[in-house]
Design a protein around this motif. Structure first.
Motif, PDB file in Angstrom:
ATOM      1  N   ARG A  38     -31.719  13.736 -87.463  1.00 23.02           N
ATOM      2  CA  ARG A  38     -33.029  13.497 -86.852  1.00 23.02           C
ATOM      3  C   ARG A  38     -33.674  12.190 -87.296  1.00 23.02           C
ATOM      4  N   ARG A  67     -27.041   9.099 -77.829  1.00 24.20           N
ATOM      5  CA  ARG A  67     -27.964   9.999 -78.517  1.00 24.20           C
ATOM      6  C   ARG A  67     -28.731  10.835 -77.503  1.00 24.20           C
ATOM      7  N   TYR A  70     -31.824  14.816 -81.038  1.00 22.72           N
ATOM      8  CA  TYR A  70     -31.406  14.466 -82.399  1.00 22.72           C
ATOM      9  C   TYR A  70     -29.894  14.573 -82.567  1.00 22.72           C
ATOM     10  N   GLU A 294     -28.915  14.973 -92.785  1.00 22.75           N
ATOM     11  CA  GLU A 294     -30.332  15.310 -92.603  1.00 22.75           C
ATOM     12  C   GLU A 294     -30.766  16.252 -93.705  1.00 22.75           C
TER      13      GLU A 294
END
Length: 377
Positions: A38, A67, A70, A294
């Motif tokens: 993200r 993309r 996310y 992430e």
């Protein structure tokens, strides 16, 4: 355009790809790669010809075409079963904000179906500054459809009649007293050879201590992690329990050969699974996978400092099991072991961790536990 950063390599046909399924998915002579991140600023896919070599290709994903929300994705034609790969994810390194991006570190795909480990690997190399692409574990593209399960079915064992043998796959046959050829001692194939012994004991189920790919090294302790409670990849069978092969995807078939042979002997296979922490340890630990993709999503932060981890596992970090992305990861992993690896049941290590919310507070009705219980697979 998505660009190939290595001018000495050939230009292959590259397409935008899709945001699902996650991981590396083989389809019609090509592979779709997809990962979640993200807060990153740049994502690179690295392809390798050898497990201990520098990357043969480095492909930077274009956020405009690679993309979706996310999810970062790309489809490469000509890439298929057995290909070695890894990711580099760039972004802010702001521990106080819970951001631990390290663009110089190669990352294992959280959905990797197999993992290859160089002899030079050590987690300390994933802590020190500098590129570690040649020494880091590599993800392996796996096409699960290539395996022939034949008429394999789960064994029928009546309630109350289960006799479980708890087994460490390597330790079961590693010693010479197993009377096996040295080439298969301590392996999935070694277990197959000892099925008559298990039958002689009246066993109708084996519970395998952790076989999800784990890090055998402990960063701060000069000892080998023998038992396997130090996971790196939740979909991949541990590669050191396979016999030596130049094909790094062979570990998947060797594991399935073992399961099929046990089923033919009417022995069920139970996995001891570890979804409460990972080998990345505390905030001083190595960046191997989830932390680098992430950190905010995958781990429960300390209540007073997002730069530290809540440690309900006693292993340095705690998986954020009721966060939506992590719930999907765990459920997808469990489904994979059942649908593609034909596992019959699971034993959850430190399952109480999965009863905590995203801030570490106990939940009366944890979503992840209800979803596991009610999932039809």
């Amino acid at each position: 355009m998505t660009k190939n950063q290595n001018p000495t390599t050939k230009i292959r046909k590259i397409r935008p790809g899709r945001s699902f399924p996650l991981g590396a998915t083989v389809q019609h002579g090509a592979t779709n790669f997809c990962v979640f991140s993200r807060n990153c600023t740049k994502v690179e896919l690295l392809l390798f010809d050898k497990v201990d070599a520098e990357p043969a290709e480095v492909i930077e994903l274009n956020p405009e075409i690679n993309r979706t929300f996310y999810y970062w994705h790309i489809l490469l034609e000509g890439i298929t079963h057995g290909q070695l790969y890894g990711w580099r994810v760039h972004g802010p390194f702001e521990p106080k904000a819970g951001l631990f991006f390290r663009g110089d570190k190669l990352l294992v795909d959280p959905y990797a179906r197999a993992v290859a480990t160089p002899e030079s690997y050590h987690p300390s190399l994933a802590v020190q500054d500098g590129d570690n692409s040649s020494t880091m574990m590599k993800s392996v593209v796996v096409n699960p459809d290539l395996y022939d399960w034949g008429d394999d079915q789960p064994p029928l064992v009546l309630p109350g009649q289960t006799v479980i043998y708890e087994m460490h796959v390597a330790g079961f046959t590693k010693h010479e007293s197993s009377r096996l050829d040295e080439s298969i001692r301590g392996s999935y194939r070694g277990v197959i050879e000892k099925i008559p012994y298990l039958k002689s004991l009246g066993v109708n189920a084996v519970e395998l201590l952790p076989v999800q790919q784990f890090d055998k090294y402990n960063l701060h302790i000069d000892q080998v992690n023998y038992w396997g409670y130090n996971p790196v990849a939740f979909f991949a069978p541990h590669n050191e329990y396979a016999t030596k092969s130049a094909n790094h995807a062979a570990v998947v078939d060797e594991f399935r050969d073992m399961v099929k042979a046990l089923h033919q002997a009417n022995i069920r296979v139970i996995l001891d699974v570890v979804y409460n922490h990972t080998a990345e340890g505390d905030e001083t630990g190595p960046t191997l996978s989830l932390r680098g993709f992430e950190n905010r999503a995958y781990y429960i932060p300390h209540t007073e400092d997002r730069g530290r981890y809540a440690d309900y596992s006693g292993c340095g970090n705690t998986i954020n099991g009721n966060q939506s992305i992590v719930r999907r990861l765990i459920l997808d992993s469990l489904r994979y072991w059942v649908s593609e690896m034909h596992i019959d049941a699971f034993r959850f290590d430190l399952a109480s961790v999965l009863a905590r919310d995203e801030w570490g507070e106990p939940l009366k009705s944890p979503p992840i536990l209800w979803e596991i219980e009610s999932d039809p697979v």
